[in-house]
Design a protein around this motif. Structure first.
Motif, PDB file in Angstrom:
ATOM      1  N   PRO A 182      43.727  42.377  43.046  1.00  0.00           N
ATOM      2  CA  PRO A 182      43.853  43.149  44.285  1.00  0.00           C
ATOM      3  C   PRO A 182      42.479  43.391  44.904  1.00  0.00           C
ATOM      4  O   PRO A 182      41.463  43.412  44.197  1.00  0.00           O
ATOM      5  N   ASP A 183      42.433  43.581  46.183  1.00  0.00           N
ATOM      6  CA  ASP A 183      41.174  43.907  46.848  1.00  0.00           C
ATOM      7  C   ASP A 183      40.604  45.198  46.261  1.00  0.00           C
ATOM      8  O   ASP A 183      41.322  46.175  46.055  1.00  0.00           O
ATOM      9  N   GLY A 184      39.309  45.187  46.008  1.00  0.00           N
ATOM     10  CA  GLY A 184      38.644  46.386  45.521  1.00  0.00           C
ATOM     11  C   GLY A 184      38.785  46.649  44.036  1.00  0.00           C
ATOM     12  O   GLY A 184      38.381  47.711  43.548  1.00  0.00           O
ATOM     13  N   ALA A 185      39.347  45.718  43.284  1.00  0.00           N
ATOM     14  CA  ALA A 185      39.508  45.908  41.838  1.00  0.00           C
ATOM     15  C   ALA A 185      38.139  46.077  41.177  1.00  0.00           C
ATOM     16  O   ALA A 185      37.194  45.346  41.486  1.00  0.00           O
ATOM     17  N   GLU A 186      38.036  47.042  40.273  1.00  0.00           N
ATOM     18  CA  GLU A 186      36.763  47.365  39.610  1.00  0.00           C
ATOM     19  C   GLU A 186      36.761  46.811  38.182  1.00  0.00           C
ATOM     20  O   GLU A 186      37.731  46.967  37.452  1.00  0.00           O
ATOM     21  N   TRP A 204      40.055  44.875  34.692  1.00  0.00           N
ATOM     22  CA  TRP A 204      39.866  45.339  36.060  1.00  0.00           C
ATOM     23  C   TRP A 204      40.886  46.442  36.315  1.00  0.00           C
ATOM     24  O   TRP A 204      41.997  46.412  35.777  1.00  0.00           O
ATOM     25  N   SER A 239      42.733  48.889  39.429  1.00  0.00           N
ATOM     26  CA  SER A 239      42.962  49.082  40.857  1.00  0.00           C
ATOM     27  C   SER A 239      43.814  50.328  41.035  1.00  0.00           C
ATOM     28  O   SER A 239      44.505  50.772  40.109  1.00  0.00           O
ATOM     29  N   TYR A 240      43.741  50.903  42.213  1.00  0.00           N
ATOM     30  CA  TYR A 240      44.438  52.156  42.485  1.00  0.00           C
ATOM     31  C   TYR A 240      45.581  51.938  43.465  1.00  0.00           C
ATOM     32  O   TYR A 240      45.601  50.973  44.226  1.00  0.00           O
ATOM     33  N   CYS A 271      45.769  54.238  37.299  1.00  0.00           N
ATOM     34  CA  CYS A 271      45.399  52.877  37.682  1.00  0.00           C
ATOM     35  C   CYS A 271      46.434  51.831  37.310  1.00  0.00           C
ATOM     36  O   CYS A 271      47.301  52.045  36.464  1.00  0.00           O
ATOM     37  N   CYS A 301      48.974  41.803  35.222  1.00  0.00           N
ATOM     38  CA  CYS A 301      49.042  43.243  35.455  1.00  0.00           C
ATOM     39  C   CYS A 301      49.707  43.860  34.218  1.00  0.00           C
ATOM     40  O   CYS A 301      50.904  43.657  33.988  1.00  0.00           O
TER      41      CYS A 301
END
Length: 243
Positions: A59-63, A118, A120-121, A136, A148
């Motif tokens: 996903p976009d912005g995954a840390e 990773w 994601s929110y 998360c 996931c």
């Protein structure tokens, strides 16, 4: 007196360490058994190439983070000491020795413990719960894509789709319910001995209950349905009467 207190503390600390070692040992035994089943094809606990929880990209912005420890199937700790609570799922409780609690922990530990992940929110959702844990979705590299964990563990039958809050459901809620139905129909994990039965729910409740549940003593307006129907609606079993 001081020496006695010091000895008592040391004894208590040692007891805690031994309990944790036993829990980790049991979890490792369960993990080895799961791996054997995955190899022989006797169980669907592995994510596998056919898993519907694998995506081509993150996903976009995954840390990116590294996991220090996996506590149970839906809770882990990062190396920066922040704790993560996986969104949208509820796994059996280890402390209460619920069936498949160790298998749920093994699923998450095998894929995340001491590894890079990773997170994601949920878009426009809460980032922390009242315990200060990050809420998360957790992702790991799987073949040419990304698994996931939140969805995969539901698909494997070691977690139920769970949404405790009121209001909008998660962005992937429909898929969570679909994966849960898939696991239930295949009688995987927590669904392995599932037999449908009648339950009730309150008007605004997110759980389903036995009619005899103590929480319903003074409740009149109840809706009757089958447990399978309640699960399809994303309701979760009452922790008191259906634990």
């Amino acid at each position: 007196m001081g020496q006695c207190l010091s000895f008592a503390r040391e004894f208590a600390d040692q007891a805690v360490k031994e309990a944790e070692q036993l829990a980790d040992q049991k979890s490792e035994e369960v993990l080895q058994n799961l791996r054997k089943k995955q190899t022989t094809g006797d169980a669907a606990a592995s994510s596998g190439d056919s898993s519907e929880a694998i995506y081509l990209s993150l996903p976009d912005g995954a840390e990116q983070h590294t996991v220090r420890n996996v506590y149970d199937g839906d809770t882990l700790t990062l190396t920066d000491e922040r704790r993560v609570r996986l969104l949208g799922i509820d796994t059996p409780e280890i402390k209460e020795q619920q069936p498949f609690a160790q298998e749920a922990k093994a699923y998450t530990k095998d894929r995340c413990d001491k590894k890079e992940i990773w997170i994601s929110y949920e878009p426009s959702g809460e980032m922390e719960d009242h315990y200060g844990r990050l809420l998360c979705f957790v992702w790991v590299a799987e073949g040419d894509g990304f698994l996931c964990i939140n969805e995969g563990i539901v698909e494997a039958g070691f977690a139920r789709a769970y949404h405790p809050g009121k209001g909008n459901h998660l962005h992937n809620w429909d898929k969570m319910i679909q994966l849960q139905s898939k696991a239930r129909n295949a009688k995987l994990g927590v669904w392995s001995e599932f037999e449908d039965f009648e339950v009730v729910k309150t008007a605004n409740g997110s759980a389903y209950h036995k009619r005899s549940c103590e929480h319903l003593a003074d409740v009149r307006n109840l809706t009757e349905m089958m447990a399978s129907e309640a699960a399809e609606k994303g309701l979760h079993p009452c922790r008191t009467c259906l634990s």
